[in-house]
Design a protein around this motif. Structure first.
Motif, short mmCIF file in Angstrom:
data_model
loop_
_atom_site.label_atom_id
_atom_site.label_comp_id
_atom_site.label_asym_id
_atom_site.label_seq_id
_atom_site.Cartn_x
_atom_site.Cartn_y
_atom_site.Cartn_z
N ILE A 42 0.82 3.47 -21.81
CA ILE A 42 0.23 2.26 -21.23
C ILE A 42 0.79 2.04 -19.83
N LEU A 43 2.10 2.18 -19.69
CA LEU A 43 2.73 1.99 -18.37
C LEU A 43 2.21 3.00 -17.36
N GLU A 44 2.03 4.24 -17.79
CA GLU A 44 1.51 5.27 -16.89
C GLU A 44 0.06 4.98 -16.51
N ARG A 50 6.73 -3.55 -29.12
CA ARG A 50 6.20 -3.43 -30.48
C ARG A 50 5.37 -4.66 -30.78
N PRO A 51 4.09 -4.50 -30.93
CA PRO A 51 3.32 -3.28 -30.73
C PRO A 51 3.31 -2.87 -29.25
N PRO A 52 2.98 -1.63 -28.98
CA PRO A 52 3.04 -1.13 -27.61
C PRO A 52 2.25 -1.97 -26.60
N GLU A 53 1.13 -2.55 -27.01
CA GLU A 53 0.29 -3.33 -26.12
C GLU A 53 1.02 -4.58 -25.61
N LYS A 54 2.07 -4.98 -26.30
CA LYS A 54 2.83 -6.16 -25.91
C LYS A 54 3.45 -6.01 -24.51
N VAL A 55 3.64 -4.77 -24.07
CA VAL A 55 4.24 -4.50 -22.77
C VAL A 55 3.39 -5.07 -21.62
N ILE A 56 2.12 -5.21 -21.84
CA ILE A 56 1.22 -5.73 -20.81
C ILE A 56 1.63 -7.15 -20.41
N ASP A 57 2.29 -7.87 -21.34
CA ASP A 57 2.71 -9.26 -21.08
C ASP A 57 3.65 -9.40 -19.89
N ILE A 58 4.40 -8.35 -19.54
CA ILE A 58 5.35 -8.50 -18.42
C ILE A 58 4.91 -7.75 -17.17
N LEU A 59 3.75 -7.13 -17.22
CA LEU A 59 3.29 -6.38 -16.05
C LEU A 59 2.63 -7.32 -15.04
#
Length: 113
Positions: free
Chosen positions: A19-21, A104-113
């Protein structure tokens, strides 16, 4: 710069990295099993996450069940356990702009982008 504390053997960590990439983030990838965290680094991460140390522990790991489960541990003892046994650290952890999240879940990372 976005930092990910990554375990390539973990599917959730790999998904989070993907997701980050895809989002074209400028990445610093830290394979924390190969380059263990210091106590200060882990303390800083815990502070950024805004959690108690115990909340960052993977409680289903065999080492936790064998050595620590059921014991009344101080925060310092929990941090030491994660330093001594990096497998115990929940993953992936992503940090950006002095904010951190457990992916976790991986999509949660979008919250800090």
């Amino acid at each position: 710069m976005t930092t990910i504390y990554h375990n390539p053997r973990c599917s959730k960590s790999r998904q989070c990295l993907s997701i980050l990439e895809e989002k074209k983030e400028d990445l610093q990838i830290i394979k924390y099993l190969e380059n263990p965290l210091t106590e200060d680094e882990l303390a800083d991460i815990i502070t950024l996450l805004g959690v108690e140390p115990i909340d960052l522990v993977r409680k289903n790991e065999a080492i936790w069940k064998q050595e620590f489960k059921g014991k009344q541990l101080t925060n310092e003892e929990v941090v030491k356990a994660m330093i001594d046994h990096p497998k115990l650290i929940e993953r992936p952890i992503v940090i950006k702009n002095n904010k951190a999240i457990i992916g976790r879940p991986p999509e949660k990372v979008i919250d800090i982008l």
